[in-house]
Write an enzyme that holds these catalytic residues in place. Structure first.
Site, PDB file in Angstrom:
ATOM      1  N   LYS A 148      65.787  19.375 -22.608  1.00 17.71           N
ATOM      2  CA  LYS A 148      64.580  19.210 -23.372  1.00 17.71           C
ATOM      3  C   LYS A 148      65.300  19.051 -24.762  1.00 17.71           C
ATOM      4  O   LYS A 148      64.841  18.050 -25.613  1.00 17.71           O
ATOM      5  CB  LYS A 148      63.543  20.388 -23.537  1.00 17.71           C
TER       6      LYS A 148
ATOM      7  N   ARG B 134      60.567  27.105 -27.375  1.00 11.43           N
ATOM      8  CA  ARG B 134      60.469  26.685 -25.638  1.00 11.43           C
ATOM      9  C   ARG B 134      62.049  26.845 -25.387  1.00 11.43           C
ATOM     10  O   ARG B 134      62.731  26.328 -25.984  1.00 11.43           O
ATOM     11  CB  ARG B 134      60.121  25.293 -25.505  1.00 11.43           C
TER      12      ARG B 134
ATOM     13  N   GLY C 176      58.417  25.218 -14.929  1.00 12.14           N
ATOM     14  CA  GLY C 176      57.859  26.449 -14.740  1.00 12.14           C
ATOM     15  C   GLY C 176      58.578  27.698 -14.718  1.00 12.14           C
ATOM     16  O   GLY C 176      57.935  28.840 -14.607  1.00 12.14           O
TER      17      GLY C 176
ATOM     18  N   MET D  21      60.835  28.839 -17.077  1.00 11.13           N
ATOM     19  CA  MET D  21      60.996  29.846 -18.266  1.00 11.13           C
ATOM     20  C   MET D  21      59.976  29.655 -19.223  1.00 11.13           C
ATOM     21  O   MET D  21      58.980  29.033 -18.774  1.00 11.13           O
ATOM     22  CB  MET D  21      62.357  28.916 -19.198  1.00 11.13           C
TER      23      MET D  21
ATOM     24  N   ARG E 263      61.732  13.167 -20.406  1.00 11.11           N
ATOM     25  CA  ARG E 263      62.640  13.541 -19.206  1.00 11.11           C
ATOM     26  C   ARG E 263      62.533  12.654 -18.045  1.00 11.11           C
ATOM     27  O   ARG E 263      61.511  12.240 -17.817  1.00 11.11           O
ATOM     28  CB  ARG E 263      62.777  15.074 -18.713  1.00 11.11           C
TER      29      ARG E 263
ATOM     30  N   HIS F  95      51.628  23.135 -11.997  1.00 13.02           N
ATOM     31  CA  HIS F  95      52.873  23.881 -11.254  1.00 13.02           C
ATOM     32  C   HIS F  95      52.951  23.759 -10.087  1.00 13.02           C
ATOM     33  O   HIS F  95      54.028  23.380  -9.612  1.00 13.02           O
ATOM     34  CB  HIS F  95      52.699  25.537 -11.756  1.00 13.02           C
TER      35      HIS F  95
ATOM     36  N   ARG G  40      74.775  15.759  25.020  1.00 13.07           N
ATOM     37  CA  ARG G  40      74.978  17.344  25.627  1.00 13.07           C
ATOM     38  C   ARG G  40      74.584  17.078  27.013  1.00 13.07           C
ATOM     39  O   ARG G  40      73.391  17.385  27.193  1.00 13.07           O
ATOM     40  CB  ARG G  40      74.588  18.178  24.668  1.00 13.07           C
TER      41      ARG G  40
ATOM     42  N   ARG H 219      79.528  14.086  26.452  1.00  9.75           N
ATOM     43  CA  ARG H 219      80.377  15.376  26.864  1.00  9.75           C
ATOM     44  C   ARG H 219      80.148  16.033  28.329  1.00  9.75           C
ATOM     45  O   ARG H 219      79.204  16.223  28.588  1.00  9.75           O
ATOM     46  CB  ARG H 219      80.060  16.322  25.744  1.00  9.75           C
TER      47      ARG H 219
ATOM     48  N   GLU I  88      87.028  22.063  18.498  1.00 14.81           N
ATOM     49  CA  GLU I  88      86.006  23.224  17.931  1.00 14.81           C
ATOM     50  C   GLU I  88      86.558  24.356  18.134  1.00 14.81           C
ATOM     51  O   GLU I  88      86.006  25.531  17.846  1.00 14.81           O
ATOM     52  CB  GLU I  88      84.788  22.899  18.798  1.00 14.81           C
TER      53      GLU I  88
ATOM     54  N   SER J  75      86.578  14.723  18.064  1.00 12.47           N
ATOM     55  CA  SER J  75      84.880  14.778  17.620  1.00 12.47           C
ATOM     56  C   SER J  75      85.096  16.192  17.317  1.00 12.47           C
ATOM     57  O   SER J  75      85.304  17.118  17.874  1.00 12.47           O
ATOM     58  CB  SER J  75      83.937  14.469  18.449  1.00 12.47           C
TER      59      SER J  75
ATOM     60  N   GLY K 272      83.724  19.615  16.566  1.00  9.33           N
ATOM     61  CA  GLY K 272      82.536  20.516  16.798  1.00  9.33           C
ATOM     62  C   GLY K 272      82.634  21.744  15.979  1.00  9.33           C
ATOM     63  O   GLY K 272      82.992  22.566  16.045  1.00  9.33           O
TER      64      GLY K 272
ATOM     65  N   ASN L 221      80.182  23.421  14.731  1.00  8.41           N
ATOM     66  CA  ASN L 221      79.485  24.625  14.905  1.00  8.41           C
ATOM     67  C   ASN L 221      80.433  25.714  15.704  1.00  8.41           C
ATOM     68  O   ASN L 221      80.397  26.873  15.227  1.00  8.41           O
ATOM     69  CB  ASN L 221      78.425  24.471  16.187  1.00  8.41           C
ATOM     70  N   ASP L 222      81.263  25.517  16.536  1.00  5.84           N
ATOM     71  CA  ASP L 222      81.935  26.384  17.261  1.00  5.84           C
ATOM     72  C   ASP L 222      83.280  26.798  16.347  1.00  5.84           C
ATOM     73  O   ASP L 222      83.626  27.650  16.371  1.00  5.84           O
ATOM     74  CB  ASP L 222      82.361  25.769  18.795  1.00  5.84           C
TER      75      ASP L 222
ATOM     76  N   CYS M 225      80.426  16.117  15.178  1.00  2.10           N
ATOM     77  CA  CYS M 225      79.171  16.232  15.874  1.00  2.10           C
ATOM     78  C   CYS M 225      78.653  17.514  15.814  1.00  2.10           C
ATOM     79  O   CYS M 225      77.573  17.866  16.146  1.00  2.10           O
ATOM     80  CB  CYS M 225      79.360  15.659  17.292  1.00  2.10           C
TER      81      CYS M 225
ATOM     82  N   TYR N 299      83.312   8.524  11.524  1.00  2.00           N
ATOM     83  CA  TYR N 299      81.860   8.392  11.615  1.00  2.00           C
ATOM     84  C   TYR N 299      81.417   9.918  11.531  1.00  2.00           C
ATOM     85  O   TYR N 299      82.326  10.803  11.791  1.00  2.00           O
ATOM     86  CB  TYR N 299      81.337   7.890  12.784  1.00  2.00           C
TER      87      TYR N 299
END
Ligand code: PEP
Ligand code: MG
Length: 872
Positions: free
Chosen positions: A22, A91, A100, A102, A335, A453, A559, A615, A743, A762, A764, A766-767, A829, A849
């Site tokens: 601001k 302000r 909203g 502050m 802004r 708001h 999968r 897979r 993985e 690839s 993995g 997650n694992d 993946c 990729y």
């Protein structure tokens, strides 16, 4: 020496981190000669200093006084003067906009003397006393932290006493009585007088703004938006102009283009005879800006000019606040405007076409996660015709939402945690409702305009929102609302349409969005710029086709286990698991082969020659076994297997740590016949599709959960021997690849060895995250949430790849893989493949990729383009 205070004529838009957004923009507008009431900004450094010392340093106080003197001189007014008093607004303004979050104080400088001065100067006694009572109330609430409701009691008490229906019915004496009541209230609550010295008022207000940086709402907002706690806020002290002196004054908020759909025309709202906070806080529902054009034609023309100047200057759509005092226009803020995804895309494309920005800037302007809004369902217009809206409000944030009605933020969160979809209904929202808005599908409010708001925050979050729906009466405490005499209780299902403001007392189905026009243009530009490929995780033709429509360039992960859960198949796989001998197993697998082959054929056809990574079976076998007596009985009858045997097998297959157990390539090593059946399905499906359609397919066979180089060697041998048999039988060959998931942490460490057999990796993640952190994917959600709350973790490592730790494993594996096999194909993946931050990382470490769920494909395309631009 440190400088903590800057006059508006000392700064510029490039000083955002010091002056806040601001402050920097007020300075910039001053610099380019726009009408900005003069003032000064106390820097974010001062805020940090305040937090450190838990108080205002004398040096800062001194600097504030010096600038105050300058302000008095420039304005020709004096603080606390009985004749011509200087009044200011105070302000907050952080480097990153926190709408909203502050607090704002207006009319600071009023006291028992200066109120007389204001009355004399304006010739409007009522106005002066009304300003004074507003000031005490705001100051009492924001600075002194006395509940607003206590002020309301005093105010309403006076109204009742004199029989006033509306606020405007109160005369000057009533207002004086209210002021006396307010002052008494302050004394009672705090044991001290309301400060009469404007300098004390100012210092208290500045500190209150600095304190508010650390209030719960601000902290939550920062957490939700990944804003650093260390930035601090600046404070802007600006001489007041009055939008509430009468019918020749007013106040408004406007955008240079529509923040809802990006249309290139001024979009905004205006209130005659009102102060700015009335608009922003949604206390009064304002008129559309076109009405300002009628009421103040000359001022409006000037405003239009300024809007153009600002947009050309900032080269982006602007969100402006302004006030008209006695037919003179003042700019109070500008802004870059928050906007819906639809507007973001249109404004970006239009501005490129108008020659204002280049394609790269356009791409960087769109937040990838925001794109999500465009990919989510809306109501189908045909379906919608069958329903009649029970109420209509303002279309504050587009999209469709359907869910159970709730009347509090807490209830929204509780129900959401229990997996329910809710629509949060409020009289008007306040920043305290933020957590509830996050939890809700959509938001419906009875009061407030397009810039209230609720509207601003909902648009930022991409949540559907209908605001200012005056046809509903909300009884928040009693947990019901009334529309046209009908009561709707908590738990009743409603639907709201944020695109046109309709409210329906029904559950209405939704439809998938179209992705053409400007969105298509942005995606085309993104594709031209990005170097990272984007694939999808899909295991059925429907998802695969959706992903291709969204621009997926192949399947990065199919999968295969998901294919076995369908009704006709599950008994067959159960039969296989229950088999005692290899022969029995092979017999059961032979029954699955035709299904599996058909699955792959459909998938290949859906991808029409684009690469498909399939897979081999990954999960622990017991996941397929019947979970209850009834299913066991069915199975027993179907295959004539004694119940005891089924029960015994279930016990036998039980594992204490199934995620670390008999799964992944371990299945293929111990039961090679499973890998054989799957390989046969993969290869023969490809051969048959080629024969039927002429499309060349080069299957990518992926072995999961490899941690030992010999595991891959072993399974690869099974695969290649099976493939050879298929080629012999068909009298035809095709190319195929064998690769592996990385993985297991050990696999990352010996990636160079694994690459001797793997033609692709690839990741993995997650694992890899599960085993790298030792955090169970399925059980640690609560712990992680608490870790984030306590600052132990910054983000959930299952959503955003932990570049600092797990990322090192990925990078190490990339280097190892390339050392052995320089042209090894590399992808990701895990769920992280659709996360923009992770995508930037993947770009930097040189993956080929990313692969993500279908609905994240466009997000990934955009994020990949941004990564390319950012890392040029
Ligand atoms: C992974 O572990 O990241 C992965 C993609 O495999 P899944 O989620 O099926 O275990
Ligand atoms: Mg895995």
């Amino acid at each position: 020496m440190d400088k903590f205070v800057y006059s508006f004529n000392e700064g510029s838009k490039d000083m955002r981190s010091l002056l806040g957004g601001k402050g920097a923009n007020l300075a910039e507008m001053t610099k380019i000669g726009l009408p900005v009431p003069f003032g000064f900004t106390i820097t974010t450094d001062a805020c940090k200093d305040y937090q450190e010392k838990n108080g205002l340093d004398d040096a800062i106080v001194k600097e504030v006084y010096e600038h105050l003197e300058e302000l008095e001189q420039v304005m020709g007014k004096k603080f606390g003067d009985v004749e011509n008093p200087l009044l200011v607004s105070v302000r907050s303004g952080a480097p990153i906009s926190m709408p909203g979050m502050m607090d704002t104080i207006l009319n600071l400088g009023l006291n028992d003397d200066s109120v007389k001065g204001l009355a004399a100067r304006t010739g409007n006694e009522r106005f002066a006393y009304d300003s004074y009572r507003r000031f005490i109330q705001m100051f009492g609430d924001v600075v002194m932290e006395i509940p607003k409701s206590k002020f309301d009691e005093v105010f309403d008490g006076q109204k009742k006493k004199v029989g006033a229906e509306y606020d405007v019915d109160l005369n000057t004496d009533d207002l004086k009585a209210i002021i006396a009541g307010y002052k008494e209230l302050v004394k009672k609550e705090l044991g001290r007088e309301f400060p009469q010295d404007p300098k004390d008022q100012l210092m208290e207000a500045i500190q209150a703004v600095f304190r508010s940086w650390n209030n719960d709402r601000a902290i939550l907002y920062r957490k939700l938006n990944n804003i650093s706690d260390s930035l601090g806020t600046a404070v802007n002290v600006q001489s007041m102009v009055f939008g509430n002196t009468g019918e020749t004054s007013g106040t408004g908020v406007a955008f240079t283009r529509s923040p809802v759909n990006g249309e290139n025309r001024i979009f905004g709202e205006f209130l005659v005879n009102a102060q700015g906070e009335d608009v922003v806080a949604g206390i009064r529902t304002p008129q559309p800006i076109d009405e300002m054009k009628e009421a103040f034609p000359e001022v409006y023309a000037k405003f239009e000019d300024i809007a153009k100047i600002l947009e050309n200057h900032y080269k982006d759509m602007q969100d402006m606040e302004f006030t008209v005092e006695d037919n003179k226009l003042y700019m109070l803020q500008t802004r870059n405007g928050k906007r819906t995804a639809e507007a973001a895309v249109k404004v970006a494309v239009d501005m490129v076409n108008e020659g204002k920005i280049d394609k790269e800037t356009a791409i960087m302007r769109i937040a990838p996660d925001q794109i999500d809004q465009l990919l989510h369902p809306t109501f189908d217009s045909e379906t919608l015709k069958k329903y009649t809206a029970v109420a209509k409000g303002l279309p504050a944030s587009p999209g469709a939402a359907c869910g159970e009605v709730v009347f509090s933020a807490d209830e929204a969160a509780v129900k959401n945690d229990a997996g329910k979809k809710v629509v949060l209904v409020r009289e008007e929202t306040s920043p305290e409702d933020l957590a509830g808005m996050v939890a809700a599908e959509g938001i419906l409010t009875a009061r407030g305009g397009m810039t209230s708001h609720a509207a601003v925050v909902a648009r930022g979050m991409g949540k559907c929102c209908v605001a200012g729906c005056s046809a509903i009466t909300v009884y928040e405490d009693e947990k019901y609302m009334e529309i046209g005499g009908v009561k709707y209780h908590e738990g009743d299902v409603i639907s709201i349409n944020g695109t046109d403001g309709s409210v329906y007392a029904a559950e209405i189905p939704t439809k998938a969005p179209e992705l053409s026009g400007d969105f298509g243009t942005i995606m085309k530009w993104a594709d031209e710029i990005r170097t990272l490929g984007v694939r999808t995780n899909a295991d059925n033709p429907r998802d695969a086709k959706q992903a291709v429509k969204f621009g997926a360039e192949g399947i990065g992960l199919c999968r295969t286990e998901h294919m076995f859960f369908e009704d006709e198949r599950i008994p067959k796989i159960r039969r296989m698991i229950l088999a005692d001998t290899e022969e029995e197993r092979r017999e059961a697998l032979a029954g699955l082969l035709p299904y599996q082959k058909q699955d792959f054929k459909e998938l290949y056809k859906a991808l029409a020659g684009k690469p498909v990574t399939i897979r081999l079976l990954d999960p622990p076998l017991h996941e397929f076994l019947p979970k209850n007596e009834e299913d066991m009985k069915k199975l027993s009858e179907q295959f004539n297997i004694p119940m005891e045997k089924i029960q015994a097998k279930t016990i036998e297959l039980h594992e204490f740590n199934p995620m670390l157990g008999h799964r992944g390539c371990r299945l293929a090593v111990t039961y090679p016949e499973i890998a054989e059946m799957q390989t046969e399905a993969i290869i023969t499906a490809a051969l048959e599709v080629k024969q039927e359609t002429g499309i060349d397919i080069k299957p990518e066979i992926m072995v999961p959960l490899v941690g030992i180089a010999n595991e891959l060697k072993n399974v690869k041998k099974t695969i290649s021997e099976t493939a050879e048999k298929c080629f012999e039988k068909a009298g035809e060959r095709l190319d195929y690849m064998v690769g592996t998931m990385i993985e297991i942490p050990r696999a990352a460490l010996i990636a160079d060895e694994i690459a001797e057999d793997a033609e692709f990796f690839s990741f993995g993640t997650n694992d890899l995250t599960q085993m790298g952190f030792g955090f169970s994917r399925d059980d640690t959600g609560k712990i992680i949430k608490e870790y984030i709350n306590k600052g132990v973790l910054e983000e959930d490592p299952f959503q955003v790849l932990d570049q600092h730790g797990i990322g090192k494993l990925v990078k190490y594996a990339v280097e190892g893989g390339k050392k052995t096999r320089p042209n090894i194909k590399l992808g990701i993946c895990g769920e992280h493949g659709g996360n923009p931050k992770t995508i930037d990382f993947c770009h930097r470490i040189g993956l080929n990729y990313v692969s993500c769920s279908p609905f994240r494909v466009p997000i990934a395309r955009l994020a990949a383009a941004q990564a390319a631009i950012r890392n040029k």
